[in-house]
Structure formats: C-alpha cells, structure tokens
Design a protein around this motif. Structure first.
Motif, PDB file in Angstrom:
ATOM      1  N   GLN A 170       4.165  -0.229  -7.289  1.00 26.94           N
ATOM      2  CA  GLN A 170       5.204  -0.101  -6.263  1.00 26.94           C
ATOM      3  C   GLN A 170       5.301  -1.382  -5.447  1.00 26.94           C
ATOM      4  O   GLN A 170       4.299  -2.026  -5.130  1.00 26.94           O
ATOM      5  CB  GLN A 170       4.884   1.071  -5.330  1.00 26.94           C
ATOM      6  N   ILE A 171       6.497  -1.776  -5.084  1.00 27.51           N
ATOM      7  CA  ILE A 171       6.732  -3.083  -4.491  1.00 27.51           C
ATOM      8  C   ILE A 171       6.098  -3.250  -3.111  1.00 27.51           C
ATOM      9  O   ILE A 171       5.868  -4.365  -2.655  1.00 27.51           O
ATOM     10  CB  ILE A 171       8.252  -3.360  -4.415  1.00 27.51           C
ATOM     11  N   ASP A 172       5.775  -2.151  -2.436  1.00 31.91           N
ATOM     12  CA  ASP A 172       5.136  -2.259  -1.125  1.00 31.91           C
ATOM     13  C   ASP A 172       3.843  -3.068  -1.174  1.00 31.91           C
ATOM     14  O   ASP A 172       3.509  -3.792  -0.237  1.00 31.91           O
ATOM     15  CB  ASP A 172       4.833  -0.862  -0.572  1.00 31.91           C
ATOM     16  N   LEU A 173       3.094  -2.947  -2.278  1.00 33.27           N
ATOM     17  CA  LEU A 173       1.849  -3.704  -2.409  1.00 33.27           C
ATOM     18  C   LEU A 173       2.147  -5.197  -2.487  1.00 33.27           C
ATOM     19  O   LEU A 173       1.468  -6.013  -1.862  1.00 33.27           O
ATOM     20  CB  LEU A 173       1.093  -3.236  -3.657  1.00 33.27           C
ATOM     21  N   SER A 174       3.185  -5.573  -3.226  1.00 32.09           N
ATOM     22  CA  SER A 174       3.583  -6.978  -3.300  1.00 32.09           C
ATOM     23  C   SER A 174       4.003  -7.497  -1.936  1.00 32.09           C
ATOM     24  O   SER A 174       3.699  -8.638  -1.565  1.00 32.09           O
ATOM     25  CB  SER A 174       4.744  -7.143  -4.291  1.00 32.09           C
ATOM     26  N   VAL A 175       4.715  -6.663  -1.171  1.00 31.30           N
ATOM     27  CA  VAL A 175       5.197  -7.088   0.144  1.00 31.30           C
ATOM     28  C   VAL A 175       4.027  -7.427   1.059  1.00 31.30           C
ATOM     29  O   VAL A 175       4.066  -8.423   1.798  1.00 31.30           O
ATOM     30  CB  VAL A 175       6.079  -5.991   0.777  1.00 31.30           C
ATOM     31  N   ARG A 176       2.977  -6.631   1.023  1.00 37.18           N
ATOM     32  CA  ARG A 176       1.823  -6.903   1.886  1.00 37.18           C
ATOM     33  C   ARG A 176       1.167  -8.236   1.521  1.00 37.18           C
ATOM     34  O   ARG A 176       0.796  -9.023   2.404  1.00 37.18           O
ATOM     35  CB  ARG A 176       0.822  -5.751   1.792  1.00 37.18           C
TER      36      ARG A 176
END
Length: 501
Positions: free
Chosen positions: A157-163
């Motif tokens: 999920q892209i949220d992990l990349s955002v962090r």
C-alpha cells in the motif's frame, strides 16, 4: 457497497486502490520525485557550467512560473476528471481516445525509463560514498539492494512509501537550508547577488541550456493526478498538492542556487562549477559547515536518489495499472492486491523491467551513471515534458464547449503553459547530447522512441475501435462532473469516486 470513510480510517475502493492519501502525502510524493538534493548536487552545477552561470536562479523562477500556468489548467481538469490515468485520461477528454493511447504509451515509456535512470544514479553514488568511507562494493550490488527495497515498497500500500519519502524529503531539504543559513550568516545580503536577475545576465549566452536544466528539475510535478483514485477528496487534494509542490520546488531551487552564486561569487560560479561539478555543494559544505555534515549530505544524496526512484516507480506503476485495467496493455497489470489494495503486478512488472535493463547495461560493461542514468533520465525527461505540453492543449480542448470554462484557468493559462513547455521540449531535443553527456548515435536516437510511441498508440487505438468496439468505449473513462468546490458537490462525492463511476 459504499460507506463514508473517516479521516482516520482510509478505505480502499470496492476491488480498487487504497484511498488513504491526503494533500500533504501527495506533496511528499511529488517533491520526492523532484529530488531536491539530487537536483542541487547533480543538475545545478551543470546548469552553472554549461548555461548562463549566475542566471540559473532566475531560470528556476521562470520554469516555475511556466509550470504554474500548466498547473492552473491541470488543476482545473483534475477537479472534474478523477482517475489514476493522469496524462492518458486527460488527453482522452481533451483530444480523444486515439491520442490518449499514444500519450499513455509515451508515459509508460518515459516513467519506466526515468525509474531505471534513477536506479543507475543511486547505485553510482551509493558506491562512491561507501567507497570513500572504506566500503568498496560493486555498483551492481547497490542496484540490487535498492531495487529489492523499491520493489517491496511499490508492492505494498502506498502509505508505506509516503512515510519513507516524507522522511527523505525533510532530511534533504533540511541539510540544504542549513547550508544556506551558514552562507547568509557569513555574507549577509551579499549572499543574494542581484546580478542573477539582471537583464544582461538573463539574455547572455547559454540561457537556453540553463532553461532546459531548469525544466528537468521539475520532473514529477504532474504526478499528483495519478493518485486521484487513492485520495480522500481528489477534487481538492490533487489541485492543492500540485500548486503547493510547484511553488515549493521553484522557490527552494531558486533560493538555494542563488545562495550558491553568492557563496562562490557571480564572476566565478561558472568556472568553479565547471571544475567541481558534482563536488560543488560538498565543497561548499566543507567550507561553510563541517566535514561531518558533508558526510551527512553525501549519505542524504543517496537517500534523495532512492526517494526519487521510489516516487517514479510508483508513478510508472499507475500507468501500467490503468492501461492494463483498460486492455491497452495485458489485463493482468490492472489487478489490485486483495490485502494491500496496491497495483502489485504492475509494480512487479516495473521491477522486472528495471532488472532486465540494468542487467543489459551491466553485461555491456557500461558505466551506471554515464551509461544508464544520463540516457534513461534523458529519455524520460523528454517524454514527460512533451506530455506536459500536450496536456495543456487537452485542457483547452476539454473545456472549450463546457459551461464551466474560464478565460484564465481553462484557456489563457494552459496556452501560456503550452508555449513554455513546447519551448522546453524543443530545448531538450536540441541539447539532448548535452543533457546525456554523450554523442553516441544510439543514445542520440532514443528520442525516436517517443515519436514511435506517439504514432503507434493512435494506430493501435483505431484498431481497437474497429476490432473491439466495446473495449474502445471504455478507454480512458473517469468520474466526469462539473467543476465545483468539494463542499458544494454534496456528501456523496467520495462515495461516487469510491464506486469508480
């Protein structure tokens, strides 16, 4: 089935991508793709040396204003057309499906090439930095390690990349602002010489090359639209993130490059940058900060390149995902992971493409930077700037007969953006050998791949229209509605986006 998501509990669409992105998160994705520290260390010294020297800060401001005109139209259409297809979808709504398929294939080529280019840059600088501290490992090992992490993050999920991207961006911006503060403390107002914005400097030799490098440094600002299907309120988040990102990048790049001119001296910056190139900002750090902070800056450069690589990997995934979902590319690319709500197969495909391309360069014995980075980033840059120019025309075409058209937002601003970006495209083509650092005929022929994709795409679309009319009717369709504030659109906006209508 549809429920109203709360800010604290993001929910994926029914069988679709996770809807967890807010405006700040999208800004992180965009600014990380632009890679502030990498641009300062790798691109700005070249602009100083090969362009008009102290005029570089003004060219960043000019490029920012041009792209702000692009963003005005881009934001207007993003409020009414919500889809993960970015350029592909917007071109369809403004110019029709055949040009859209051509634009989609150009985007796939450009973003995948740029992602591979960042792989080479990361591996090259990681090896240099590690070797300078006693760890001498081949660049192929660094490339493999980086690709393993990028592939794993892109799969989820892209949220992990955002962090990850958020931490990287804050660190690299922080070290450059610390350097700027040290220069200002030592030199005062002399650290910001007015000659950088004088008419004589702005009309001097090399201004075209400088302008080209300025536009290169903004690559990725258009990617906000790719995350429309993953945003809480795309009508608000995508336009705001685009405006904020372009403003931040233009001001930051202009300010830091201006500080560099003041630190070295307007009369010396061209010669000093030409002799030091990638060491320019490290030498400034040694002089104005400390050797320890220079080491930190070197490590952060690798982190910056990794962050940009990850951001472009995610952007490439979205194009592969959408074109797969609609049957332009193999349908397997258009599937979403059941648990991560991510375009996992598109991510795996992009990772495989990177492995094959990097392996081919390695087997040919080519340098990771002069071989992979310059050629692949050059190809990606050309494709993206070209698509930005076409998108401006699409905005004008889309709003031409709509009641919500506006003389500035949907006509004059995108027209001005097109003029500037068309000039930028021409400059990239004209100075392609300068940008790639080689006169190799194979590298020089790479722009023809953009032409091939732009021509074959519409022909492929016409074949689909003839042979698969039902599939053709579904190409590049999105949630299309009159432009209006989110609050006025009613409480069911997010539900309609979630349902994919």
């Amino acid at each position: 089935m549809s429920t109203t998501p709360s800010a604290s509990t993001p929910r994926p669409q029914e069988g679709g991508l996770s809807r967890s992105l807010t405006t700040p998160k999208i800004v992180f994705l965009i600014v990380a793709a632009a890679a502030p520290l990498s641009a300062m260390v790798g691109t700005v010294p070249l602009a100083f040396a090969l362009g008009n020297g102290p005029g570089v800060p003004a060219m960043f401001v000019f490029a920012g204003l041009t792209l702000m005109c692009f963003c005005v139209g881009y934001a207007a259409i993003s409020r009414t057309v919500v889809n993960a297809g970015g350029f592909y979808t917007y071109i369809s709504y403004g110019l029709g499906r055949p040009p859209a398929v051509g634009g989609g294939l150009v985007a796939v080529l450009a973003y995948n090439a740029a992602s591979v280019g960042l792989l080479g840059a990361f591996a090259y600088f990681a090896r240099l930095v590690a070797a300078s501290h006693g760890l001498d490992v081949r660049w192929e090992i660094w490339a493999a390690l980086g690709l393993l992490v990028v592939g794993a993050l892109g799969y989820r999920q892209i949220d992990l990349s955002v962090r990850v991207l958020g931490v990287a961006m804050l660190c690299e911006v922080g070290i450059l602002l610390l350097l700027a503060a040290a220069v200002l403390i030592r030199h005062g107002h002399a650290a910001l010489p007015t000659v950088s914005f004088s008419p004589h400097t702005l009309t001097g030799a090399g201004v075209g090359v400088t302008m080209m490098y300025a536009f290169i440094s903004f690559i990725g600002i258009e990617s906000a639209a790719l995350y429309g299907e993953e945003a809480h309120a795309p009508e608000r988040s995508v336009p705001r993130a685009t405006y904020v990102s372009v403003s931040l990048i233009a001001l930051f790049y202009g300010f830091v490059s201006w500080i560099a001119v003041g630190a070295v001296g307007p009369g010396h910056i061209q010669d000093v940058a030409g002799s030091q190139l990638g060491d320019l900002f490290f030498r400034l750090s040694d002089d104005y900060l400390t050797a320890t902070l220079t080491t930190v800056m070197q490590v952060l450069l690798c982190l910056s390149l990794f962050a940009s690589w990850l951001a472009l990997h995610n952007a490439a995934n979205r194009y592969l995902f959408v074109l797969g979902r609609e049957g332009v590319l193999p349908g397997a690319l258009g599937t979403v992971h059941a648990r991560h709500a991510s375009p996992h197969r598109a991510s795996l495909t992009q990772t495989a493409f990177s492995v094959l391309t990097a392996t081919a360069f390695a087997l040919a014995g080519l340098d990771p930077y002069l071989g992979i980075t310059t050629s692949m980033l050059g190809l990606g840059t050309l494709g993206i700037v070209f698509l930005q120019a076409v998108a401006c025309v699409s905005v004008i075409g889309y709003f031409w007969r709509r009641p919500d058209r506006h003389w500035w937002r949907t006509a004059l601003a995108p027209a001005l953006g097109f003029a500037g970006l068309a000039a930028g495209t021409s400059l990239v083509v004209t100075h392609f050998d300068t940008m790639t650092g080689t006169d190799n005929p194979v590298v020089g022929a790479l722009p023809w791949l953009i032409v091939a994709a732009a021509v074959l795409g519409p022909l492929y679309a016409l074949w689909i229209r003839s042979a698969r009319p039902e599939r053709y009717a579904r190409l590049a369709r999105a949630d299309d509605r009159p432009e209006e504030p989110v609050e006025a659109a009613g409480p069911d906006v997010t539900d309609r986006v979630a349902a994919g209508r």
